[in-house]
Motif scaffolding. Structure first.
Motif, PDB file in Angstrom:
ATOM      1  N   LYS A 182    -109.608 -60.330 108.602  1.00  0.00           N
ATOM      2  CA  LYS A 182    -111.009 -59.909 108.493  1.00  0.00           C
ATOM      3  C   LYS A 182    -111.129 -58.598 107.722  1.00  0.00           C
ATOM      4  O   LYS A 182    -112.032 -58.436 106.903  1.00  0.00           O
ATOM      5  CB  LYS A 182    -111.623 -59.738 109.888  1.00  0.00           C
ATOM      6  CG  LYS A 182    -111.963 -61.028 110.567  1.00  0.00           C
ATOM      7  CD  LYS A 182    -112.612 -60.734 111.909  1.00  0.00           C
ATOM      8  CE  LYS A 182    -112.863 -62.000 112.676  1.00  0.00           C
ATOM      9  NZ  LYS A 182    -113.402 -61.736 114.009  1.00  0.00           N
ATOM     10  N   PHE A 231    -107.387 -60.301 112.948  1.00  0.00           N
ATOM     11  CA  PHE A 231    -108.076 -59.032 112.722  1.00  0.00           C
ATOM     12  C   PHE A 231    -107.770 -58.486 111.323  1.00  0.00           C
ATOM     13  O   PHE A 231    -108.674 -58.066 110.595  1.00  0.00           O
ATOM     14  CB  PHE A 231    -107.662 -58.027 113.799  1.00  0.00           C
ATOM     15  CG  PHE A 231    -108.309 -56.687 113.661  1.00  0.00           C
ATOM     16  CD1 PHE A 231    -109.589 -56.468 114.126  1.00  0.00           C
ATOM     17  CD2 PHE A 231    -107.620 -55.644 113.065  1.00  0.00           C
ATOM     18  CE1 PHE A 231    -110.191 -55.225 113.985  1.00  0.00           C
ATOM     19  CE2 PHE A 231    -108.209 -54.399 112.930  1.00  0.00           C
ATOM     20  CZ  PHE A 231    -109.499 -54.189 113.385  1.00  0.00           C
ATOM     21  N   VAL A 273    -106.111 -53.186 119.047  1.00  0.00           N
ATOM     22  CA  VAL A 273    -106.877 -54.428 118.977  1.00  0.00           C
ATOM     23  C   VAL A 273    -106.539 -55.246 120.223  1.00  0.00           C
ATOM     24  O   VAL A 273    -105.381 -55.591 120.436  1.00  0.00           O
ATOM     25  CB  VAL A 273    -106.524 -55.229 117.703  1.00  0.00           C
ATOM     26  CG1 VAL A 273    -107.323 -56.528 117.648  1.00  0.00           C
ATOM     27  CG2 VAL A 273    -106.738 -54.391 116.451  1.00  0.00           C
ATOM     28  N   GLU A 328    -111.056 -58.504 119.662  1.00  0.00           N
ATOM     29  CA  GLU A 328    -110.947 -59.577 118.683  1.00  0.00           C
ATOM     30  C   GLU A 328    -110.904 -60.908 119.433  1.00  0.00           C
ATOM     31  O   GLU A 328    -110.204 -61.039 120.440  1.00  0.00           O
ATOM     32  CB  GLU A 328    -109.674 -59.393 117.850  1.00  0.00           C
ATOM     33  CG  GLU A 328    -109.408 -60.460 116.826  1.00  0.00           C
ATOM     34  CD  GLU A 328    -110.393 -60.452 115.663  1.00  0.00           C
ATOM     35  OE1 GLU A 328    -110.452 -61.475 114.969  1.00  0.00           O
ATOM     36  OE2 GLU A 328    -111.099 -59.450 115.443  1.00  0.00           O
ATOM     37  N   ASP A 329    -111.649 -61.874 118.949  1.00  0.00           N
ATOM     38  CA  ASP A 329    -111.672 -63.207 119.547  1.00  0.00           C
ATOM     39  C   ASP A 329    -110.249 -63.761 119.584  1.00  0.00           C
ATOM     40  O   ASP A 329    -109.554 -63.759 118.573  1.00  0.00           O
ATOM     41  CB  ASP A 329    -112.570 -64.108 118.700  1.00  0.00           C
ATOM     42  CG  ASP A 329    -112.788 -65.488 119.285  1.00  0.00           C
ATOM     43  OD1 ASP A 329    -112.032 -65.905 120.180  1.00  0.00           O
ATOM     44  OD2 ASP A 329    -113.717 -66.167 118.817  1.00  0.00           O
ATOM     45  N   GLU A 330    -109.830 -64.221 120.757  1.00  0.00           N
ATOM     46  CA  GLU A 330    -108.459 -64.724 120.866  1.00  0.00           C
ATOM     47  C   GLU A 330    -108.384 -66.232 121.071  1.00  0.00           C
ATOM     48  O   GLU A 330    -107.341 -66.758 121.449  1.00  0.00           O
ATOM     49  CB  GLU A 330    -107.716 -64.011 122.000  1.00  0.00           C
ATOM     50  CG  GLU A 330    -108.175 -64.348 123.381  1.00  0.00           C
ATOM     51  CD  GLU A 330    -107.234 -63.829 124.446  1.00  0.00           C
ATOM     52  OE1 GLU A 330    -107.015 -64.573 125.415  1.00  0.00           O
ATOM     53  OE2 GLU A 330    -106.714 -62.718 124.328  1.00  0.00           O
TER      54      GLU A 330
END
Length: 140
Positions: free
Chosen positions: A135, A132, A57, A93-95
């Motif tokens: 989700k 992550f 990820v 993944e949006d950080e």
């Protein structure tokens, strides 16, 4: 069983985190200090192998409003190379806010600025991985 490894890819350092054996939470692992593009890609592939990753990820930096930034493109280029050398899937993944959260955590624990740079990226990677994993849990 899956084993997740997360990377917070920066210009100078890359934070590394791994999932616990049950994929419930993320554990900060280490901070890799960058040496050169190709060497860095090879090193992260090696780290993922050593940690037993079945999925990697990678944090993807975007602007506050979700649009892409210059750093987004740099990170995508790095991820594209990582995909070429890894035998496991690589996801983004949006950080957003993960580094800020890491800094705030370390400051609240009283860690001095000089020491924070050795830990903040690994903690940011753990924040990315926690997001992550949350989700994944919500999908179940």
């Amino acid at each position: 069983m899956e084993r997740y490894v997360a990377f917070d890819i920066g210009d100078k350092r890359i934070g590394v985190a791994i999932s616990d054996p049950f994929n419930t939470y993320a554990l900060p692992s280490q901070t890799y200090f960058r040496k050169g593009f190709k060497e860095d890609v090879a090193a992260l592939a090696r780290i993922a192998r050593e940690k037993g990753a079945t999925v990697i990820v990678c944090g993807l930096p975007v602007n506050f409003d979700g649009t892409e930034a210059v750093q987004t493109e740099k990170t995508r280029r790095f991820i594209d190379e990582l995909v070429k050398v890894c035998a496991v899937p690589v996801v983004c993944e949006d950080e957003r806010f993960t580094t800020r959260m890491a800094h705030e955590t370390l400051i609240s624990e009283g860690m001095r600025r000089e020491k924070r740079k050795n830990f903040v990226d690994a903690l940011a990677a753990a924040n990315i991985l926690d997001g992550f994993l949350a989700k994944l849990k919500n999908k179940e």
